[in-house]
Design an enzyme around this catalytic site. Structure first.
Site, short mmCIF file in Angstrom:
data_model
loop_
_atom_site.label_atom_id
_atom_site.label_comp_id
_atom_site.label_asym_id
_atom_site.label_seq_id
_atom_site.Cartn_x
_atom_site.Cartn_y
_atom_site.Cartn_z
N HIS A 122 0.88 -1.18 0.00
CA HIS A 122 0.00 0.00 0.00
C HIS A 122 0.91 1.23 0.00
O HIS A 122 2.04 1.18 0.52
CB HIS A 122 -0.83 -0.05 1.29
N ASP A 199 2.90 -4.74 8.02
CA ASP A 199 1.68 -3.95 7.87
C ASP A 199 0.51 -4.94 7.95
O ASP A 199 0.25 -5.68 7.01
CB ASP A 199 1.72 -3.24 6.51
N GLN A 202 -4.57 -5.59 6.70
CA GLN A 202 -5.51 -6.54 6.09
C GLN A 202 -5.40 -7.94 6.67
O GLN A 202 -6.02 -8.87 6.14
CB GLN A 202 -5.30 -6.58 4.57
N LYS A 225 -10.72 -1.01 10.46
CA LYS A 225 -10.85 -2.18 9.57
C LYS A 225 -11.18 -3.44 10.38
O LYS A 225 -11.35 -4.52 9.82
CB LYS A 225 -9.56 -2.38 8.78
N CYS A 418 -4.69 2.50 -3.74
CA CYS A 418 -3.48 3.01 -3.07
C CYS A 418 -2.30 2.06 -3.26
O CYS A 418 -1.50 1.85 -2.33
CB CYS A 418 -3.70 3.26 -1.59
N1 PMP Z 1 -1.92 -0.88 4.48
C1 PMP Z 1 -2.84 -1.65 3.91
C2 PMP Z 1 -2.45 -3.02 3.41
C3 PMP Z 1 -4.15 -1.17 3.77
O1 PMP Z 1 -5.07 -1.94 3.18
C4 PMP Z 1 -4.47 0.11 4.27
C5 PMP Z 1 -5.88 0.66 4.12
N2 PMP Z 1 -6.43 0.56 2.85
C6 PMP Z 1 -3.48 0.86 4.88
C7 PMP Z 1 -2.21 0.33 4.97
C8 PMP Z 1 -3.75 2.22 5.43
O2 PMP Z 1 -4.63 2.15 6.50
P1 PMP Z 1 -5.21 3.49 7.15
O3 PMP Z 1 -5.72 4.32 6.01
O4 PMP Z 1 -6.30 3.00 8.06
O5 PMP Z 1 -4.10 4.14 7.88
#
Ligand code: PMP
Length: 459
Positions: A122, A199, A202, A225, A418
């Site tokens: 991401h 990270d 997910q 999430k 993203c």
């Molecule tokens: N890493 C991953 C793998 C994600 O899916 C996401 C959210 N789409 C994020 C980081 C960022 O999370 P947040 O916007 O809640 O900080």
């Protein structure tokens, strides 16, 4: 297994209508809906206990502090961390990743030093490192992946140099659903004396995560999430690392003593928690984690895997369907075979999967056997999939498909998610992504499949 109808009643938003159609919510990888127990607990705290934490001698402040610190203990239990001193509250995954990238680079990296990330990150696990690259001249190295969305573990091994300082990779891809073999990734990095950040945005919502079992040095996730509120997240860090890293932001809460000449800091986790924390959200997050724990993370994982398998199977009935980065459906179709293969490798659950490595390696006599076994294990681990399916249909633009599905009451995500470098690797501008949660049903997947078919016939 839990009663899905009963569970859905805990999420009143699921019974609302959109464009006069029953809502089908398949954008759970972006954010999940909240059960009533989370909403009620937060309202109750604002109504009855609201006071700033940590500083007050008065009753309400002490009550609020107790709830906030109890929430830290709930998170510790959820991740199986050793101690609450290893649990830092953040605003979310993004802040956790930035916190570590910034403080780690400050303390442990010099010009030319290297961080290893993967193709499927991401943006929030790419850009914070690039900001450090600009500031300090550090270098990003990228683990490549196969067309099926599986990390190349041999290439990963070969990325290590004298200058590698940290590895930072996602546990589960938010686009492909690939579950990466994080235990292997950590073990290999540790052989080089290099720490690893995971990270977990997910993974934490979908299956049991045990940070001690993974042996990662840092693990981050977002509350929103995991059925919790927005604005709260978690950074787990091994105690020695949190002691070593400098503060991220300065302000109240994180200091021991301040004078104009010299300031001393609190010990972790408060050292990293400048300013008034979102103590209402931490309580809400704890309620959410209690909720999923009560349902059982293994039950949630089983339900979502079943949904994912069913979705892939049904989606493949649609002509010109292209699904990105998945096991071939025939491999998924036979659940018994899937389980047999898992048993064949001697592990019983995602996250526990590399335990057998040490025991099996005793029986593998030569290095080459061991290396083949390792690479098979890595490949198989990677193939375990999470509750995400990304696809495109023929020449239909992903935005058109998403917009028309919305008109049918079906919420999916479209675009680059993203993860633009991953889109480049896949050779697409974007995809449609359906992502599942503990409350979704096979009937909803049928609605999605019928919806896609209807849209396809319009083109
Ligand atoms: N890493 C991953 C793998 C994600 O899916 C996401 C959210 N789409 C994020 C980081 C960022 O999370 P947040 O916007 O809640 O900080």
């Amino acid at each position: 297994m839990y009663d899905i109808n009963q569970v859905r009643e805990d999420f009143p938003i699921l019974s609302r209508k959109v464009y006069d159609k029953p809502l089908v919510y398949f954008d759970n990888a972006a954010t999940t809906q909240k059960p009533l127990c989370v909403l009620d607990a937060m309202r109750e705290e604002y109504l009855n206990v609201n006071a700033n934490v940590h500083r007050g001698v008065h009753w309400m402040s002490q009550q609020a502090t107790e709830l906030h610190e109890q929430a830290r203990e709930t998170v510790r239990r959820f991740l199986n961390a050793k101690s609450t001193t290893e649990i830092v509250f953040t605003r979310g995954t993004t802040e956790g990743l930035n916190l570590v990238a910034s403080t780690f680079a400050d303390e442990c990296m010099q010009e030319g030093d290297e961080v290893i990330v993967s193709t499927m990150e991401h943006h929030s696990n790419i850009v914070p490192w690039q900001l450090q690259a600009r500031k300090k001249g550090i270098v990003l190295k990228v683990i490549p992946m196969s067309d099926d969305g599986i990390l190349d573990m041999e290439a990963y091994r070969s990325l290590f140099t004298e200058k590698t300082r940290i590895v930072s990779v996602c546990h589960v891809s938010n686009v492909l659903g690939t579950v990466n073999p994080v235990k292997d990734i950590v073990r290999i990095a540790h052989e080089h004396g290099v720490p690893v950040m995971i990270d977990g945005a997910q993974s934490a919502p979908h299956f049991k995560v045990d940070v001690q079992d993974i042996d990662c040095d840092f693990f981050v996730f977002s509350g929103h999430k995991v059925y919790g509120p927005t604005g709260i997240g978690v950074l787990y860090g091994k105690e020695a690392w949190l002691e070593k890293l400098p503060p991220y932001q300065g302000g109240g809460e994180m200091i021991e003593h301040v004078s104009f000449e010299h300031t001393t800091f609190e010990r972790p986790p408060l050292k990293f928690e400048a300013g008034t924390p979102d103590y209402i959200a931490s309580h809400g997050l704890a309620m959410a984690l209690d909720y999923v724990t009560k349902l059982g993370m293994d039950n949630i994982a089983a339900h979502e895997q079943e949904l994912t398998r069913y979705a892939i199977q049904r989606l493949q009935e649609i002509p010109e369907m292209k699904i990105y980065g998945k096991l071939r459906v025939e491999e998924l179709r036979d659940e018994n075979d899937y389980n047999r293969r898992k048993e064949g490798y001697g592990f019983d659950a995602v996250g526990k999967n590399s335990q057998l490595l040490s025991s099996n390696s005793q029986h593998l006599s030569s290095n080459s056997q061991l290396s083949t076994f390792n690479s098979q294990l890595s490949t198989f681990n990677s193939q375990l999939h999470d509750a995400v399916v990304s696809f495109n249909v023929g020449n239909i633009h992903h935005m058109d498909l998403g917009t028309l599905l919305d008109r049918l009451g079906i919420a999916v995500r479209t675009g680059h998610h993203c993860a633009q470098p991953l889109m480049d690797r896949l050779g697409v501008l974007g995809t449609v992504r359906a992502s599942f949660a503990l409350y979704n049903t096979k009937e909803e997947i049928d609605t999605l499949v019928a919806g896609i078919d209807r849209v396809r016939k319009m083109f």
